[in-house]
Design an enzyme around this catalytic site. Sequence first.
Site, short mmCIF file in Angstrom:
data_model
loop_
_atom_site.label_atom_id
_atom_site.label_comp_id
_atom_site.label_asym_id
_atom_site.label_seq_id
_atom_site.Cartn_x
_atom_site.Cartn_y
_atom_site.Cartn_z
N CYS A 1 -2.35 3.12 14.64
CA CYS A 1 -3.80 2.95 14.85
C CYS A 1 -4.13 2.80 16.32
CB CYS A 1 -4.32 1.76 14.05
SG CYS A 1 -3.55 0.19 14.48
N ASP B 1 4.13 0.91 9.56
CA ASP B 1 2.68 0.93 9.78
C ASP B 1 2.31 -0.33 10.55
OD1 ASP B 1 -0.03 1.29 9.69
OD2 ASP B 1 -0.24 0.96 7.54
N GLU C 1 7.34 -7.83 5.43
CA GLU C 1 6.02 -8.26 5.91
C GLU C 1 6.16 -9.63 6.56
OE1 GLU C 1 2.36 -9.09 6.95
OE2 GLU C 1 2.92 -7.10 6.23
N ASN D 1 0.81 -1.22 0.00
CA ASN D 1 0.00 0.00 0.00
C ASN D 1 0.84 1.27 0.00
OD1 ASN D 1 -2.75 1.25 0.31
ND2 ASN D 1 -1.91 1.94 2.26
#
Length: 437
Positions: A394, A368, A320, A304
């Site tokens: 988040c 992120d 990842e 992304n």
Amino acid sequence: MVLLYSHKQSQKHTQKFITQILDLDYQGVGVAKVQGKTWFIENALPQETVEVQVLEEKRQYGQGIVHKFLQTSPKRQQPKCPYYSKCGGCQSQHIPLELQRDAKQKALFQRLTKLQPHTVLMPMLAGEQWHYRRRVKLSMKYNLNNKQLEIGFRQKNSQRIVHIQQCDILEIALNQLLPKLNTLFTQWSMPKNLGHLELVKADNGIAMLLRYSGNLSKTDRTLLLNFAAQEQLMLFLQDDYQVQQVYGNSPYYQLNNNLQLHFDVRDFIQVNKQLNAQMINIALDWLELKATDHVLDLFCGMGNFTLPLSRLVQRVVGIEGVRAMVQKAEKNAEQNQCNNVQFYQADLDKSFADQAWANQQFNKILLDPPRSGAAFALNAICELNAEKILYVSCNPATLIRDTEILQKFGYRLQKVAMIDMFPNTGHLESISLFAKE
């Protein structure tokens, strides 16, 4: 004045008290002070006087819910959703949007500026209050009492399902599909075998995953395929063993710079399309990217951020933890002709000093992480000695913790912005830029 009392022969959590609400926390919960203890009161607004039903009491704080309003705030508004009083989804519709945003931004900025007093507080990234969510998971359960199939969300603090016909935070196409799905499944021959339903509004249509147990009858399969053809759905079925696509194309979403990211129906994607685009643009801008930059993108998912970064720099490496996501990221890079990108699978909660990619030089890093944050990886990240670190969070609690760690390694929080990714909920997203001092 505070009045504490409980009924005779009361059981646990039957205690009640009366108090005035002083403030609102970032999750949309009222804050009160009772005999020096902080109480968090659901469904309460500042300047309201309420009778509180105690839910839980600890030494340092307590939690409760409004049992009765004695004085209400003029700012309180009627929730738009007809299921609001029962549904366990969004919980802040009684709060005006600006008050929701102010409470979140105030909480974020106050805590960060205590750590870094001269941080530049940037304007909020915001979008639409309604119809912003492009993915949803719906529970399905056959109610033996009324012989009805219930489709919807879990009730607050319960396993019961709130049967819904609409949800106004969903993108319009998903919201319009809900009553059609209710009609479809009233015709189902084996409703007891249904599990859950996932819907994703991709840029090339709606992807739908139906989870069920046992075998799918020929009648139900035909019914489902006809529905998928009629609504032009990308249809996936999940039984007890596997997921298979039975109708339509592969879903993808489009980014502003002509990038297409293909994904599977169960893959994580940012649910707010408009805010995802804004967030990517801000990240690229704040990092002040140059054609000579070497960038590391941690917790990269299917690319992304990685692929937009690749358009502006010499080289990007994406890391990842899930191998399947790495494979999707590699495929997306190939399809979009992003030839200066490499992806690796790595468990970032373990030392990665011996990883080949960690021995490369990176002058800028983007991370992120999940809600748990990145504390387990920050020591190794900081040893890479990048000049800038951009952190998308988040969870404000783990962001505060991780900011303190970064400061110990000589990184200064330069600027921060709140991202109103999830209006009408208590979730708080943010983006922060750290620079090496």
